[in-house]
Design an enzyme around this catalytic site. Structure first.
Site, PDB file in Angstrom:
ATOM      1  N   HIS A  72       1.161  -6.896   9.990  1.00  0.00           N
ATOM      2  CA  HIS A  72       1.718  -6.361   8.724  1.00  0.00           C
ATOM      3  C   HIS A  72       0.856  -5.469   7.880  1.00  0.00           C
ATOM      4  O   HIS A  72       0.001  -5.818   7.238  1.00  0.00           O
ATOM      5  CB  HIS A  72       1.690  -7.661   7.673  1.00  0.00           C
ATOM      6  CG  HIS A  72       2.803  -7.459   6.639  1.00  0.00           C
ATOM      7  ND1 HIS A  72       3.453  -8.694   6.120  1.00  0.00           N
ATOM      8  CD2 HIS A  72       3.066  -6.462   5.924  1.00  0.00           C
ATOM      9  CE1 HIS A  72       4.202  -7.990   5.035  1.00  0.00           C
ATOM     10  NE2 HIS A  72       3.817  -6.653   4.902  1.00  0.00           N
ATOM     11  N   HIS A 123       1.210  -1.301   6.170  1.00  0.00           N
ATOM     12  CA  HIS A 123       1.989  -0.058   5.799  1.00  0.00           C
ATOM     13  C   HIS A 123       1.404   1.264   5.861  1.00  0.00           C
ATOM     14  O   HIS A 123       0.326   1.446   4.935  1.00  0.00           O
ATOM     15  CB  HIS A 123       2.528  -0.290   4.294  1.00  0.00           C
ATOM     16  CG  HIS A 123       3.360  -1.637   4.153  1.00  0.00           C
ATOM     17  ND1 HIS A 123       4.670  -1.687   4.052  1.00  0.00           N
ATOM     18  CD2 HIS A 123       2.791  -2.869   3.715  1.00  0.00           C
ATOM     19  CE1 HIS A 123       5.062  -2.991   3.820  1.00  0.00           C
ATOM     20  NE2 HIS A 123       3.946  -3.469   3.599  1.00  0.00           N
ATOM     21  N   ASN A 135       8.994   0.569   5.720  1.00  0.00           N
ATOM     22  CA  ASN A 135       9.402   0.865   4.262  1.00  0.00           C
ATOM     23  C   ASN A 135       8.815   2.305   3.860  1.00  0.00           C
ATOM     24  O   ASN A 135       8.433   2.491   2.750  1.00  0.00           O
ATOM     25  CB  ASN A 135       9.095  -0.114   3.243  1.00  0.00           C
ATOM     26  CG  ASN A 135       7.665  -0.348   3.021  1.00  0.00           C
ATOM     27  OD1 ASN A 135       6.954  -0.156   4.060  1.00  0.00           O
ATOM     28  ND2 ASN A 135       7.321  -0.859   2.051  1.00  0.00           N
ATOM     29  N   LYS A 161      12.756  -5.932  10.014  1.00  0.00           N
ATOM     30  CA  LYS A 161      12.161  -6.348   8.662  1.00  0.00           C
ATOM     31  C   LYS A 161      13.196  -6.289   7.729  1.00  0.00           C
ATOM     32  O   LYS A 161      14.001  -5.560   7.311  1.00  0.00           O
ATOM     33  CB  LYS A 161      10.951  -5.651   8.146  1.00  0.00           C
ATOM     34  CG  LYS A 161      10.317  -5.825   6.818  1.00  0.00           C
ATOM     35  CD  LYS A 161       9.555  -7.162   6.927  1.00  0.00           C
ATOM     36  CE  LYS A 161       9.048  -7.292   5.429  1.00  0.00           C
ATOM     37  NZ  LYS A 161       7.618  -6.828   5.162  1.00  0.00           N
ATOM     38  N   HIS A 167      10.790 -10.233   3.954  1.00  0.00           N
ATOM     39  CA  HIS A 167      10.160 -10.464   2.703  1.00  0.00           C
ATOM     40  C   HIS A 167      11.265 -11.231   1.751  1.00  0.00           C
ATOM     41  O   HIS A 167      11.881 -10.696   1.255  1.00  0.00           O
ATOM     42  CB  HIS A 167       9.776  -9.030   1.988  1.00  0.00           C
ATOM     43  CG  HIS A 167       9.033  -9.090   0.665  1.00  0.00           C
ATOM     44  ND1 HIS A 167       7.992  -8.280   0.362  1.00  0.00           N
ATOM     45  CD2 HIS A 167       9.403  -9.714  -0.388  1.00  0.00           C
ATOM     46  CE1 HIS A 167       7.506  -8.510  -0.882  1.00  0.00           C
ATOM     47  NE2 HIS A 167       8.380  -9.429  -1.467  1.00  0.00           N
ATOM     48  N   ASP A 199      -1.209  -7.125   5.125  1.00  0.00           N
ATOM     49  CA  ASP A 199      -0.178  -6.487   4.081  1.00  0.00           C
ATOM     50  C   ASP A 199      -0.787  -5.207   3.577  1.00  0.00           C
ATOM     51  O   ASP A 199      -0.505  -5.167   2.309  1.00  0.00           O
ATOM     52  CB  ASP A 199       0.411  -7.537   3.233  1.00  0.00           C
ATOM     53  CG  ASP A 199       1.559  -6.925   2.628  1.00  0.00           C
ATOM     54  OD1 ASP A 199       2.180  -5.738   2.914  1.00  0.00           O
ATOM     55  OD2 ASP A 199       2.319  -7.519   1.550  1.00  0.00           O
TER      56      ASP A 199
HETATM   57  O1  DOR Z   1       2.754  -5.008  -2.860  1.00  0.00           O
HETATM   58  C1  DOR Z   1       3.489  -4.602  -1.846  1.00  0.00           C
HETATM   59  N1  DOR Z   1       3.417  -3.470  -1.427  1.00  0.00           N
HETATM   60  N2  DOR Z   1       4.474  -5.521  -1.338  1.00  0.00           N
HETATM   61  C2  DOR Z   1       5.325  -5.031  -0.475  1.00  0.00           C
HETATM   62  O2  DOR Z   1       6.393  -5.829  -0.058  1.00  0.00           O
HETATM   63  C3  DOR Z   1       5.484  -3.452   0.019  1.00  0.00           C
HETATM   64  C4  DOR Z   1       4.034  -3.107  -0.527  1.00  0.00           C
HETATM   65  C5  DOR Z   1       4.148  -1.515  -0.387  1.00  0.00           C
HETATM   66  O3  DOR Z   1       4.768  -1.058   0.830  1.00  0.00           O
HETATM   67  O4  DOR Z   1       3.511  -0.878  -0.966  1.00  0.00           O
HETATM   68 ZN    ZN Z   2       4.183  -5.642   3.053  1.00  0.00          ZN
HETATM   69 ZN    ZN Z   3       6.524  -7.642   1.615  1.00  0.00          ZN
END
Ligand code: DOR
Ligand code: ZN
Ligand code: ZN
Length: 440
Positions: A58, A60, A92, A141, A172, A266
């Site tokens: 996980h 980004h 995302n 997702k 999520h 994350d």
């Molecule tokens: O805190 C977060 N940041 N939660 C998420 O679900 C997305 C993530 C992001 O992509 O910045």
């Molecule tokens: Zn995330």
């Molecule tokens: Zn998330």
């Protein structure tokens, strides 16, 4: 084919440390030997511990869209330094990864990565044909709560349609949304992957529905609480938010009881200036996750076996990642060398992620990764990087049919009397082959 001998290693097996030499044949683990056989190259590990590299399922990366926050090179350097040998990238972005064409663009951009990688695919409620056409994706997702990016799904009828056609879904979903999506999945005889479980109530849902849900926990929910959010101020915004001490304890108990399948960062980098300006969500985590977990090992809150199972073996099994996640003959030689005695302070300015700040700033942690091998190549050692090209992982095909029998990876240990890892060993996890059968 080049052979490499990693001499004088210690590895974790059945909750014990054993001394051995690792003989690598090209990109693979050839064999694990008692004798230091000769090889084209010999590297002395000097008794340090070698674990399978973390598979961070996980993260980004911000490419395309926001490369000022992170790109595939910087994310991969941070990963390699953090003992992470594979990451799975979330969809995302701006624009979101909801079409095959955009996935292909990411595949080109990601060639800069030093470590291996895979992709989750996005769902916007209108892209079912794209979901059907997307190949080699770790999951689709589903965002059921508002967060970074515009991918929130507003109606459960589209969630149901996607659960039916996608090979595997990660969600999520916080609180009631989690309850609802689990109940939907359970009715459809599907099993979803619940990202970043953060509350005691969510743990209860997981406990009640083990057949229908895999549970992921993020390090910031294990090591920080709402009190830290208050002192972090604008930097403390994250989704799901940091929770109470009682919620945090519930997560640790869930790990001890074998209810948690994976730990994933994350990693969601945003620049400090951006966070100070307005409420945006996310923490970087790649370079601190293994040190935090090793620190917990030193404090006897976890065993090394737990770390290996939660960060590498289970992620590979849950997402069906071919040939990774175990220190086993024939598997990719993706390795992290760790020094359990090394003590260092977390300093944002020393991080390699572009955002260069950390919610764990100032914490002194004991236990750090010191070298990383990706498919047999030394990519990072003691602050230095060596050239390497990461590649996309292969996902073992899953067919979008309901599982026919229980596919829990880790049986729950209701008594909590044995350590979770012993329990897992005793009752066994599913083999990749079983996992495949269950999926199709
Ligand atoms: O805190 C977060 N940041 N939660 C998420 O679900 C997305 C993530 C992001 O992509 O910045
Ligand atoms: Zn995330
Ligand atoms: Zn998330």
């Amino acid at each position: 084919m080049k052979s490499t001998l990693l001499k004088n290693c210690r590895i974790v097996e059945n909750n014990k440390l054993i001394s051995c030499h690792l003989f690598l044949e090209g990109e693979k683990i050839g064999h694990i030997s008692d004798d230091p056989i000769t090889a084209d190259e010999v590297i002395d590990i000097k008794g340090k511990i070698v674990i399978p590299g973390m598979i961070d399922c996980h993260v980004h990366c911000r490419e395309p869209g926001n490369p000022q926050k992170e790109d595939y090179l910087t994310i991969s350097r941070a990963a390699a330094k953090g003992g992470i040998t594979t990451f799975l990238d979330m969809p995302n972005n701006t624009p979101p990864t909801t079409t095959v064409e955009r996935l292909e663009e990411k595949r080109v951009l990601a060639k800069k990565s030093l470590v291996d990688y895979g992709f989750h695919f996005g769902a916007d409620g209108k892209n079912e044909q794209e979901i059907k056409n997307a190949k080699n994706i770790a999951s689709v997702k589903l965002y059921l709560d508002l967060t970074t990016g515009g991918l929130k799904l507003d109606d459960f009828s589209s969630v149901e349609r996607i659960l039916n056609i996608a090979p595997f879904c990660a969600v999520h979903a916080e609180q009631e949304n989690l309850t609802n999506v689990i109940s939907l999945a359970s009715g459809l005889k599907k099993k979803v992957y619940a990202c970043h479980i953060s509350t005691a109530a969510e743990i209860q849902e997981i406990r009640k529905n083990r057949k229908s849900v895999f549970a992921e926990v993020a390090p910031h929910h294990l090591f920080l609480t709402e009190d830290d959010a208050a002192s972090l101020g604008m930097l403390g915004h994250v989704r799901p938010a940091l929770k109470t001490k009682a919620d945090q304890e519930a997560l640790w108990n869930a790990i001890a009881g074998g209810l948690v399948d994976t730990i994933a960062t994350d990693h969601a980098p945003h620049l400090k200036e951006e966070k100070m300006e307005k409420e945006i969500y996310g923490f970087p985590g790649l370079e601190t996750v293994i040190p935090l977990l090793l620190h917990a090992v030193n404090e006897k809150r976890l065993t090394l076996q737990d770390v290996v199972v939660l960060t590498s073996r289970n992620p590979a099994k849950v997402f069906g990642i071919h040939n990774k996640g175990q220190l086993k003959e024939g598997f990719d030689a993706d390795l992290a060398v760790i020094d359990l005695d090394l003590e260092k302070e977390v300093r944002g300015t020393c991080l390699l992620t572009k955002c260069a700040w950390s919610p764990f700033e100032g914490k002194v942690l004991k236990g750090w990764p010191v070298a990383t091998f990706i498919r047999g190549t030394l990519v990072y050692r003691d602050g230095n990087f060596f050239p390497h090209q990461g590649k996309e992982i292969t996902i073992i095909a899953r067919r979008p049919q309901p599982p026919t029998r229980e596919q829990n990876l880790i049986p729950e240990n209701p008594e909590g009397e044995n350590s979770p890892s012993l329990q897992r060993e005793k009752e066994g996890s599913l083999s990749l082959q079983q996992e495949e059968e269950n999926n199709g």
